[in-house]
Write a protein that holds these residues in place. Structure first.
Motif, short mmCIF file in Angstrom:
data_model
loop_
_atom_site.label_atom_id
_atom_site.label_comp_id
_atom_site.label_asym_id
_atom_site.label_seq_id
_atom_site.Cartn_x
_atom_site.Cartn_y
_atom_site.Cartn_z
N UNK A 25 0.78 -1.11 -0.21
CA UNK A 25 -0.08 -0.31 0.03
C UNK A 25 0.94 1.21 0.01
N UNK A 26 0.28 2.18 -0.23
CA UNK A 26 0.90 3.59 -0.20
C UNK A 26 1.49 3.95 1.30
N UNK A 27 2.33 4.65 1.48
CA UNK A 27 3.28 4.71 2.66
C UNK A 27 2.14 5.64 3.78
N UNK A 28 1.23 6.76 2.82
CA UNK A 28 0.49 7.43 3.81
C UNK A 28 -0.87 6.51 4.05
N UNK A 29 -0.88 5.40 3.86
CA UNK A 29 -1.95 4.42 4.22
C UNK A 29 -2.01 3.50 5.22
N UNK A 30 -0.51 3.42 5.27
CA UNK A 30 -0.16 2.23 6.46
C UNK A 30 -0.72 2.25 7.73
N UNK A 31 -1.18 3.40 8.15
CA UNK A 31 -1.61 3.47 9.58
C UNK A 31 -3.15 3.02 9.58
N UNK A 32 -4.02 2.39 8.60
CA UNK A 32 -5.28 1.89 8.16
C UNK A 32 -5.12 0.41 8.38
N UNK A 42 6.53 -6.69 9.37
CA UNK A 42 8.04 -6.54 9.39
C UNK A 42 8.74 -7.58 8.58
N UNK A 43 9.02 -7.64 7.75
CA UNK A 43 9.73 -8.68 6.73
C UNK A 43 11.13 -9.07 7.14
N UNK A 44 11.42 -10.19 7.16
CA UNK A 44 12.85 -10.88 7.57
C UNK A 44 13.77 -10.87 6.25
N UNK A 45 12.90 -12.11 5.51
CA UNK A 45 13.39 -12.38 4.43
C UNK A 45 12.46 -12.93 3.36
N UNK A 46 12.91 -12.95 2.06
CA UNK A 46 11.82 -13.29 1.09
C UNK A 46 12.00 -14.50 0.23
N UNK A 47 11.34 -15.36 -0.08
CA UNK A 47 11.23 -16.22 -0.85
C UNK A 47 10.30 -16.52 -1.99
N UNK A 48 10.61 -16.10 -3.13
CA UNK A 48 9.51 -15.98 -4.04
C UNK A 48 8.32 -14.93 -3.48
N UNK A 49 7.27 -15.20 -3.35
CA UNK A 49 6.32 -13.93 -3.03
C UNK A 49 5.98 -14.22 -1.41
N UNK A 50 6.67 -15.12 -0.65
CA UNK A 50 6.53 -15.40 0.70
C UNK A 50 7.67 -14.87 1.42
N UNK A 51 6.99 -14.23 2.48
CA UNK A 51 8.09 -13.54 3.64
C UNK A 51 8.23 -14.17 5.05
N UNK A 52 9.24 -14.32 5.48
CA UNK A 52 9.19 -14.81 6.88
C UNK A 52 9.14 -13.45 7.62
N UNK A 53 8.28 -13.43 8.78
CA UNK A 53 8.17 -12.02 9.57
C UNK A 53 8.74 -12.16 10.84
N UNK A 54 9.24 -10.88 11.06
CA UNK A 54 9.70 -10.53 12.52
C UNK A 54 8.74 -10.05 13.33
N UNK A 55 7.80 -9.30 12.71
CA UNK A 55 6.80 -8.66 13.62
C UNK A 55 5.49 -8.28 12.81
N UNK A 56 4.45 -8.28 13.38
CA UNK A 56 3.15 -7.91 12.88
C UNK A 56 2.38 -6.63 13.84
N UNK A 96 -0.02 0.87 12.69
CA UNK A 96 1.18 1.94 13.00
C UNK A 96 0.95 3.34 12.92
N UNK A 97 1.20 4.33 13.92
CA UNK A 97 1.22 5.43 13.22
C UNK A 97 1.91 5.92 12.03
N UNK A 98 1.69 6.77 11.53
CA UNK A 98 2.23 7.24 10.10
C UNK A 98 3.62 7.59 10.58
N UNK A 99 4.49 7.10 9.63
CA UNK A 99 5.96 7.25 9.77
C UNK A 99 6.60 6.34 10.66
N UNK A 100 6.01 5.38 11.14
CA UNK A 100 6.57 4.32 12.03
C UNK A 100 6.33 2.86 11.61
N UNK A 101 5.73 2.77 10.42
CA UNK A 101 5.46 1.35 9.95
C UNK A 101 6.66 0.71 9.31
#
Length: 293
Positions: free
Chosen positions: A161-168, A173-187, A191-196
């Motif tokens: 999504x656009x950066x200005x929409x992340x608060x919705x 917070x991805x760690x590494x990517x395999x194809x279209x799949x991400x391992x995730x550090x945190x969900x 988040x407040x704008x500018x902190x995503x």
């Protein structure tokens, strides 16, 4: 290997963004051309191989149950008038085995999912949110189920999504990517704008292991004063992998007015009997607006 056979569709929200119409009509029953929004969600679940669906409803949602029930008088009337094409469309919405449970208190998405825990039991399951309609060659949920088969871990559907929409949205917070799949550090939920940590947003499609209920059972209050599913997913991620998958396809946001209107236009343009006249109308609107300006 445990198969994903059951799905939860939360539909207990008040639909305040669409008032006053949602005072008398469930938001999920608002029509997009000639089908209510929730039917698109149910059809995706079925096309993905789901065998049992439970819809979590609330007060004033009886119309959803009526829609997916048989209407013998209507069906008989259509048969007598020879309107068999309409008959098939009506039957499509009733030939589904759907269960219902009430969310008696509006405590958030996490609580709505928790309400269906006895229906799910000790099985992996899917969650589909009604604010997102996905059109794809391979159904969006099916893509996640395929990833679950490969990993035997929970999988959350995401798109950028656009950066200005992340608060919705819930953001990963991805760690590494395999194809279209991400391992995730945190969900992170909204988040407040500018902190995503990224612009990968959770898009209303989940395949979850039953261990998620261990955390939903705690009824912990999160963002917005509600029990958030994203918070429970983050806790689950701390004891077993929860992956994010950037699913292919077009996602339509029908959870707010402009998205609902543009989705209706997009869907109408896919109808051969409407496309020509609608395009001509839209062209006239553009010309008229230019003249006014």
């Amino acid at each position: 290997m445990r198969k994903v056979k059951k799905a939860i569709i939360p539909a207990a929200g008040l639909g305040t963004r669409f008032l006053p119409v949602t005072k008398a009509m469930p938001k999920e029953m608002l029509p997009i051309v000639d089908k209510p929004t929730i039917q698109y969600i149910v059809e995706e679940a079925i096309a993905s191989g789901i065998e049992d669906i439970i819809i979590v409803t609330g007060k004033g949602k009886r119309a959803i149950e009526d829609h997916f029930d048989h209407n013998f008088e209507l069906e008989d009337n259509l048969v007598k008038k020879g309107k068999f094409d309409l008959l098939e469309k009506v039957k499509d919405s009733s030939n589904v085995d759907i269960h219902y449970i009430r969310q008696k208190d509006p405590k958030g998405l996490g609580h709505a999912v928790w309400c269906a825990r006895k229906f799910i039991g000790n099985e992996p399951f899917a969650v589909l949110l009604g604010d997102d309609i996905v059109q794809a060659e391979t159904p969006g949920l099916k893509q996640l189920i395929n990833q679950y088969k490969e990993t035997q871990c929970s999988v959350v559907g995401v798109q950028q999504v656009e950066e200005n929409e992340t608060d919705r949205y819930g953001i990963v917070d991805p760690i590494e990517k395999k194809g279209r799949r991400y391992q995730v550090k945190q969900f992170v939920e909204k988040p407040k704008l500018g902190t995503a940590p990224s612009n990968l947003a959770i898009m209303g499609r989940y395949v979850l292991t039953p261990e998620i209920f261990t955390f939903l059972d705690k009824h912990e209050i999160g963002a917005g004063g509600e029990i958030q599913l994203t918070d429970a997913i983050q806790q689950l991620n701390e004891i077993q992998n929860v992956f994010a998958y950037d699913f292919e396809g077009t996602r339509y946001d029908v959870g707010e007015k402009l998205g609902f209107i543009t989705t209706t236009i997009e869907m109408a343009l896919q109808h051969d009997d409407l496309r020509g006249e609608l395009l001509a109308y839209l062209e006239n609107v553009v010309v008229r607006e230019k003249i006014v300006k």
